[in-house]
Structures are given as C-alpha cells and as structure tokens.
Design an enzyme around this catalytic site. Sequence first.
Site, PDB file in Angstrom:
ATOM      1  N   HIS A 199       0.864  -1.189   0.000  1.00 40.46           N
ATOM      2  CA  HIS A 199       0.000   0.000   0.000  1.00 40.46           C
ATOM      3  C   HIS A 199       0.897   1.234   0.000  1.00 40.46           C
ATOM      4  O   HIS A 199       1.563   1.528   0.990  1.00 40.46           O
ATOM      5  CB  HIS A 199      -0.900  -0.017   1.243  1.00 40.46           C
ATOM      6  CG  HIS A 199      -1.866   1.124   1.302  1.00 40.46           C
ATOM      7  ND1 HIS A 199      -2.793   1.241   2.318  1.00 40.46           N
ATOM      8  CD2 HIS A 199      -2.063   2.209   0.497  1.00 40.46           C
ATOM      9  CE1 HIS A 199      -3.516   2.335   2.127  1.00 40.46           C
ATOM     10  NE2 HIS A 199      -3.073   2.944   1.040  1.00 40.46           N
ATOM     11  N   HIS A 242      -7.768  -7.829   5.905  1.00 40.80           N
ATOM     12  CA  HIS A 242      -7.651  -6.812   6.943  1.00 40.80           C
ATOM     13  C   HIS A 242      -7.861  -7.433   8.315  1.00 40.80           C
ATOM     14  O   HIS A 242      -8.960  -7.821   8.677  1.00 40.80           O
ATOM     15  CB  HIS A 242      -8.607  -5.632   6.768  1.00 40.80           C
ATOM     16  CG  HIS A 242      -8.171  -4.437   7.580  1.00 40.80           C
ATOM     17  ND1 HIS A 242      -7.209  -3.558   7.136  1.00 40.80           N
ATOM     18  CD2 HIS A 242      -8.526  -4.010   8.803  1.00 40.80           C
ATOM     19  CE1 HIS A 242      -7.011  -2.629   8.050  1.00 40.80           C
ATOM     20  NE2 HIS A 242      -7.791  -2.885   9.074  1.00 40.80           N
ATOM     21  N   GLU A 270      -2.045  -1.433  -3.538  1.00 41.15           N
ATOM     22  CA  GLU A 270      -3.152  -0.762  -2.870  1.00 41.15           C
ATOM     23  C   GLU A 270      -2.903   0.736  -2.922  1.00 41.15           C
ATOM     24  O   GLU A 270      -1.789   1.191  -2.647  1.00 41.15           O
ATOM     25  CB  GLU A 270      -3.271  -1.220  -1.415  1.00 41.15           C
ATOM     26  CG  GLU A 270      -3.644  -2.684  -1.259  1.00 41.15           C
ATOM     27  CD  GLU A 270      -3.799  -3.108   0.180  1.00 41.15           C
ATOM     28  OE1 GLU A 270      -4.357  -4.193   0.424  1.00 41.15           O
ATOM     29  OE2 GLU A 270      -3.351  -2.359   1.080  1.00 41.15           O
TER      30      GLU A 270
END
Length: 236
Positions: free
Chosen positions: A43, A190, A69
Amino acid sequence: MTHLAVNVDHIATLRQARGVDYPDPVAGAVLAQLAGAHGIVAHLREDRRHIQDTDVVRLRAAARRFILEMAVTPEMEKIALSVKPDLVTLVPEKRKELTTEGGLNLARHGGPVAKTIETLHRNEIPVSLFIDPDPGQVRRSHDAGAMAVEIHTGAFCEAATEKIRQKEFDRIRKAVEVARNLGLIVNAGHGLCYTTIEWMVTLKEIDEFSIGHSIVSRAALVGMDRAVRDMLALIS
C-alpha cells in the site's frame, strides 16, 4: 484453490521506524514467494509512512504477481499507470488512521472511483475495490466497473464477543455470496491472523486472502518462510 497474497507494508514500517535501509520489503517479498505466496501486496500511502515509491518499482520487478493498494487520487493513478501492477486495489485513506479503517463508500464517492477504474482498465490494469461486507457496496462495485472486490474483514477480526464475531461473519458470507452471483472475483483481508483465518477458509467462494501484519509479526519470531508456510497450511 484459495490463494494467499502477503502484504509487506510492515516490513517497511520497521525500516522507517529507524530511518535506515533495512529490513528490505523486497527481500521479504522474495522470501514469501519462495515459501509459496501467490502474490505480494503493498500500500503506497499518500504520506509514505511505510512503503516508498522506490519500493513499488522494485516490488513490481521482483514479484511474480504484484498488487498495489492505493487511494483514488491523480498522483496514485499516475504511479499505477507507470508501474502497471497485476492488480490495483482502491482503498479509502485518512491521514491520521493507524491502518485502513473501513471500506470505500461508493454511495458517496462512486463517481471518482468509476473514473479511476475506467482509466486503469483502459490501460489493461485490473481493479479491485476494498469494501465493507455490505451487499449494497458489492452491487455498487459491480456497477462502477470493478472486476473484483476485497471484503473488509476488520470488524470480524476485532469482534469482542463470539456473538458479535458470528454476526460479522454472517455479513461477510452474505457479501461474498452477492459478489459471486454478480460474477466478481472475491478477495478478503484486513486483520486476519492465524486464528481468524480458520473461520474464513470455510467460505470456499473466496479467491484470495490478503494478509500482512500477522505474517510479518510471526516472521519476526520464526522467519518469513515458516510464517508464510504456516498460513498456507491453514488456508489449504
């Protein structure tokens, strides 16, 4: 067969904590792949708190399958078009959050998201949307043109009681069912760890789990190879 994508953000977090050039998230990615990981996730946040631009370029070169991400911004779109990851997962982003706190709100931000999807698809970059386990968000993802969704498992993983956990699991199961019926690829992630994954693997319709913090944390004690293999054993 359900796949495992390993997020290497928190290898970079450890590096950035001291402002040095180690540990290297690219080295971690290579070790994860050698242990059997099917993909590598990073990310690139707007504040560059862990993964840096150079990491993204190097990860693209080193990863057999690289998932980027990113937030829905012109800067990130430009980077994605340059790097050409195998998959872009669009995520919401807040400056002060410790980690991504929830899924994209497509009722509010559907227009910009759809525009970014169109641009990336036009350049042959597949797009997934990180969303809460809500059938409405799943349908909006489909309408926006996404080819995949990643179901946010955070509320399930953080549930304080068994009753709440079961409720959150049922929400995820319903969202997965709706996504499958719409023809979407279904990923999930997550907060997943070596305990909570045992619930998730019962949902056979999930194509891929994206897991980072728990694997990197375990790797600090037993090494990346064993940490990844242990998770793969649970998934398979």
